[in-house]
Each structure stands twice: as structure tokens, then as C-alpha cells.
Motif scaffolding. Structure first.
Motif, PDB file in Angstrom:
ATOM      1  N   PRO A 192     108.078  61.460 107.948  1.00 28.38           N
ATOM      2  CA  PRO A 192     106.917  60.623 107.613  1.00 28.38           C
ATOM      3  C   PRO A 192     105.781  60.745 108.627  1.00 28.38           C
ATOM      4  O   PRO A 192     104.609  60.784 108.250  1.00 28.38           O
ATOM      5  N   ALA A 193     106.104  60.802 109.911  1.00 29.74           N
ATOM      6  CA  ALA A 193     105.061  60.847 110.938  1.00 29.74           C
ATOM      7  C   ALA A 193     104.266  62.141 110.885  1.00 29.74           C
ATOM      8  O   ALA A 193     103.033  62.133 110.903  1.00 29.74           O
ATOM      9  N   VAL A 194     104.949  63.276 110.820  1.00 28.85           N
ATOM     10  CA  VAL A 194     104.229  64.552 110.832  1.00 28.85           C
ATOM     11  C   VAL A 194     103.499  64.770 109.508  1.00 28.85           C
ATOM     12  O   VAL A 194     102.403  65.343 109.477  1.00 28.85           O
ATOM     13  N   THR A 195     104.062  64.291 108.417  1.00 27.51           N
ATOM     14  CA  THR A 195     103.410  64.430 107.115  1.00 27.51           C
ATOM     15  C   THR A 195     102.146  63.595 107.046  1.00 27.51           C
ATOM     16  O   THR A 195     101.100  64.048 106.546  1.00 27.51           O
ATOM     17  N   ALA A 196     102.207  62.365 107.543  1.00 28.05           N
ATOM     18  CA  ALA A 196     101.028  61.495 107.548  1.00 28.05           C
ATOM     19  C   ALA A 196      99.911  62.098 108.398  1.00 28.05           C
ATOM     20  O   ALA A 196      98.732  62.049 108.027  1.00 28.05           O
ATOM     21  N   ALA A 197     100.271  62.685 109.541  1.00 24.87           N
ATOM     22  CA  ALA A 197      99.266  63.301 110.408  1.00 24.87           C
ATOM     23  C   ALA A 197      98.616  64.494 109.722  1.00 24.87           C
ATOM     24  O   ALA A 197      97.397  64.694 109.819  1.00 24.87           O
ATOM     25  N   ALA A 198      99.408  65.284 109.023  1.00 24.34           N
ATOM     26  CA  ALA A 198      98.857  66.438 108.303  1.00 24.34           C
ATOM     27  C   ALA A 198      97.932  65.993 107.180  1.00 24.34           C
ATOM     28  O   ALA A 198      96.842  66.551 106.994  1.00 24.34           O
ATOM     29  N   GLU A 199      98.344  64.972 106.452  1.00 25.00           N
ATOM     30  CA  GLU A 199      97.509  64.469 105.362  1.00 25.00           C
ATOM     31  C   GLU A 199      96.186  63.932 105.896  1.00 25.00           C
ATOM     32  O   GLU A 199      95.118  64.193 105.322  1.00 25.00           O
ATOM     33  N   ALA A 200      96.228  63.196 106.988  1.00 23.76           N
ATOM     34  CA  ALA A 200      95.008  62.627 107.565  1.00 23.76           C
ATOM     35  C   ALA A 200      94.054  63.717 108.043  1.00 23.76           C
ATOM     36  O   ALA A 200      92.830  63.529 108.025  1.00 23.76           O
ATOM     37  N   ALA A 201      94.616  64.857 108.460  1.00 22.78           N
ATOM     38  CA  ALA A 201      93.788  65.958 108.943  1.00 22.78           C
ATOM     39  C   ALA A 201      93.370  66.905 107.822  1.00 22.78           C
ATOM     40  O   ALA A 201      92.673  67.884 108.074  1.00 22.78           O
ATOM     41  N   GLY A 202      93.806  66.605 106.596  1.00 18.21           N
ATOM     42  CA  GLY A 202      93.458  67.460 105.466  1.00 18.21           C
ATOM     43  C   GLY A 202      94.211  68.772 105.439  1.00 18.21           C
ATOM     44  O   GLY A 202      93.746  69.756 104.854  1.00 18.21           O
ATOM     45  N   ARG A 203      95.397  68.794 106.065  1.00 19.38           N
ATOM     46  CA  ARG A 203      96.197  70.007 106.109  1.00 19.38           C
ATOM     47  C   ARG A 203      97.319  69.944 105.078  1.00 19.38           C
ATOM     48  O   ARG A 203      97.714  68.865 104.625  1.00 19.38           O
ATOM     49  N   PRO A 204      97.864  71.110 104.693  1.00 23.51           N
ATOM     50  CA  PRO A 204      98.988  71.129 103.740  1.00 23.51           C
ATOM     51  C   PRO A 204     100.214  70.420 104.308  1.00 23.51           C
ATOM     52  O   PRO A 204     100.320  70.208 105.523  1.00 23.51           O
ATOM     53  N   ALA A 205     101.136  70.089 103.435  1.00 21.62           N
ATOM     54  CA  ALA A 205     102.383  69.473 103.873  1.00 21.62           C
ATOM     55  C   ALA A 205     103.072  70.386 104.883  1.00 21.62           C
ATOM     56  O   ALA A 205     103.185  71.596 104.666  1.00 21.62           O
ATOM     57  N   PRO A 206     103.529  69.843 106.001  1.00 27.51           N
ATOM     58  CA  PRO A 206     104.105  70.693 107.052  1.00 27.51           C
ATOM     59  C   PRO A 206     105.498  71.194 106.707  1.00 27.51           C
ATOM     60  O   PRO A 206     106.258  70.544 105.979  1.00 27.51           O
ATOM     61  N   ARG A 207     105.828  72.355 107.242  1.00 22.51           N
ATOM     62  CA  ARG A 207     107.190  72.848 107.165  1.00 22.51           C
ATOM     63  C   ARG A 207     108.066  72.048 108.124  1.00 22.51           C
ATOM     64  O   ARG A 207     107.653  71.732 109.225  1.00 22.51           O
ATOM     65  N   ILE A 208     109.278  71.737 107.690  1.00 24.09           N
ATOM     66  CA  ILE A 208     110.243  71.023 108.524  1.00 24.09           C
ATOM     67  C   ILE A 208     111.450  71.942 108.677  1.00 24.09           C
ATOM     68  O   ILE A 208     112.311  72.023 107.800  1.00 24.09           O
ATOM     69  N   VAL A 209     111.482  72.663 109.788  1.00 21.43           N
ATOM     70  CA  VAL A 209     112.548  73.642 110.023  1.00 21.43           C
ATOM     71  C   VAL A 209     113.580  72.996 110.936  1.00 21.43           C
ATOM     72  O   VAL A 209     113.421  72.978 112.156  1.00 21.43           O
TER      73      VAL A 209
END
Length: 305
Positions: A192-209
Motif C-alpha cells: 500500500p505505501a509504495v503503490t500510494a507513492a507511485a500513484e501520487a507521483a503519476g507513475r505506473p503501479a510498482p513492481r513488487i519483487v
């Protein structure tokens, strides 16, 4: 969801290449290499990726302290060109002890450095040039910095698990490389934290490896004892202590997946449900060669389900 494994440098590079071929033959999709003070992981990844066509290769992960974006960009773009676009660059904050003892430089303002490093590196891998002047580093290109054939741009991933690092990664990177972060920590805190940050920055959904220590074995207790000693190294670092606790564990070994095929397959499914886009198994050799092959066989089958 893809599944891969980490590989350690064997006695010789040729042996590592052979092991990577075995990984591909079992159906695994990626091989990842750590970065210590020994081999250079982007170089090793480039060699392996060149010798084993189709296998994705990655670095997990290069500390930003003691490096410069211009140098890391050159390494990463060269590996990308050598592997026809199958290289994945992982970065890390590293640790205070290794940074100060090894490089003789202060471990200060790690998140600020990570942000500046990612900003400059993004310019370099996407455009082949940079004009960045930050508080902690400068990166400019009086000469071209692009590498022919380094397409698509090298993915930038960060070994991030703590809130500030996750925020920086969501805003500036393509994904994260959490280690010893179980399904609970991923689902409730990290994703949730990294996804919210990406959305706020207008970036695609992050990869979670997600990097997961695991072995398929019949001798669970013996392997668990070995894994306990090997993973104890991580327990001295507050960042790992925190994520182990958030995952419901007390020691690093609590996040290891050890058991028969049904047990391990169920855990891989839990990581998928928790938001992992990729799973990379580590420490698969700690039960011996027979268990490693058994583990890889299962993971290859799961990767091709």
C-alpha cells in the motif's frame, strides 16, 4: 507472476553460467546476483544473461553509498545491451557499518542520497544524459552517456521496506525488492505505501519483487537449523527487525519457507495474494544439492502454471 532465484558466484564464472542454464531449463524466469566487496554484480549478470539467452538477470542490490550515478549507469546500460534488454538494476541504502568501515565515508542522510541518486540515474538511463545538481551529488554529461543497444531503459528497483524508502521508491523507481518481508507485511504495510507513492507521483503501479528464503526438503528441522544461522546476520539491523516483526515473526528464519512441495507452493500463492508481482527464492542451496534441485523443479513448475 514470474519466479526466479538468486545465484552466488561459484568457484568460477563458467560454473555460475552453468547453474544459470540449469535454472532456465527448470522453467525459472530470472537469476539475481547480490553485491558485496567481491565480484561486480552487473558484470556477472551481463555475462550470465549473454550466455543464457531468454533468462532475465538482475542485481539485488548495489548500495548507493560509495557509488556514483554516472558509473552505475554505465554498468547497467552495458549489461542491458549485452542481454538484449533483460537486465534489472537493484539499488540499496546499504548499512552504516559496511559503508563507513569499507569506504571510509559517513553514512549520513541515506534517503536524501537515494532520492538524488535515483533522479540522476533516471535521466541517464532514459536519455543518455544528465544535468543534475543536488545537495549531495552532481551528475552531468560533458560527453554522451548512452550505450547503443541498451533498450528498453534499465528498470530501477530499490531494496526498500521502511516508510521513507518506500515513498522515495514509489515516486522515483520502478519497483522494490523487499527481503524477509512476509505476506502480512507486504499486504498491510509495504505494497500500500509504495503503490500510494507511485500513484501520487503519476507513475505506473510498482513492481513488487519479493525475495524469499526457501527450500523444499524432507529434513525440515536440519535445514531450519542451517537457515537460522545463515539469516541471523540480518537480525542486527533495525530495518529487518521491523519488517520481521510486521510479518509476524521474531527471528529471520521465521520468514523462511521450508517444507514439502505443497507447503512451499502454498506460500508462493500467499505472496501472490499479498501483492508480489514476482517472487525470487534465495538460500535454496542451504539444504544441499538434492534439495536445491527439488526446490528449483517446483519453482519452475509454478512459474509456468
Amino acid at each position: 507472476m514470474t519466479i526466479g532465484v538468486t545465484l552466488a558466484l561459484q568457484n568460477r564464472i563458467d560454473s555460475t553460467v552453468q547453474l544459470a542454464r540449469e535454472a532456465q531449463e527448470t522453467g525459472l524466469r530470472s537469476a539475481w546476483f547480490g553485491q558485496t566487496f567481491a565480484y561486480d554484480s552487473p558484470s556477472l549478470a551481463a555475462i550470465v544473461g549473454r550466455e543464457v539467452p531468454g533468462l532475465h538477470v538482475g542485481t539485488a542490490a548495489i548500495p548507493v553509498f560509495g557509488r556514483h550515478p554516472l558509473v552505475v549507469s554505465s554498468q547497467a546500460q552495458t549489461a542491458q545491451a549485452a542481454t538484449s534488454g533483460r537486465y534489472h538494476l537493484g539499488l540499496a541504502l546499504g548499512t552504516k557499518h559496511l559503508t563507513e568501515a569499507g569506504f571510509g565515508i559517513p553514512y549520513e542522510r541515506p534517503i536524501a542520497l537515494l532520492r538524488e541518486f535515483l533522479t540522476a540515474l533516471r535521466q541517464l538511463v532514459e536519455t543518455g544524459s544528465a544535468d543534475f545538481h543536488g545537495e549531495l551529488l552532481t551528475a552531468t554529461t560533458p560527453l554522451p552517456a548512452s550505450v547503443p543497444g541498451a533498450d528498453p531503459p534499465v528498470p530501477l528497483l530499490v531494496a526498500a521496506m521502511a516508510p521513507q524508502a518506500l515513498r522515495a521508491s514509489g515516486e522515483l523507481a520502478d519497483g522494490i525488492l523487499p527481503l524477509l518481508a512476509g505476506p502480512r507485511a507486504l499486504a498491510e504495510h509495504i505494497v500500500p505505501a509504495v503503490t500510494a507513492a507511485a500513484e501520487a507521483a503519476g507513475r505506473p503501479a510498482p513492481r513488487i519483487v519479493a525475495f524469499v528464503p526457501g527450500v523444499v526438503t524432507a529434513d525440515v528441522e536440519a535445514v531450519r537449523e542451517t537457515v537460522t544461522g545463515t539469516l541471523a546476520f540480518y537480525e542486527q539491523f533495525p530495518s529487518y527487525q521491523r519488517v520481521i516483526g510486521l510479518s509476524g515473526g521474531t527471528r529471520a528464519v521465521d520468514l523462511a519457507v521450508i517444507g514439502d512441495e505443497e507447503t512451499v507452493a502454498a506460500e508462493v500463492h500467499r505472496y501472490r495474494e499479498a501483492g508480489a508481482t514476482e517472487v525470487v527464492f534465495t538460500a535454496t542451496d542451504l539444504g544441499g544439492e538434492a534439495d536445491r534441485r527439488r526446490t528449483w523443479k517446483l519453482l519452475g513448475e509454478l512459474a509456468n502454471d
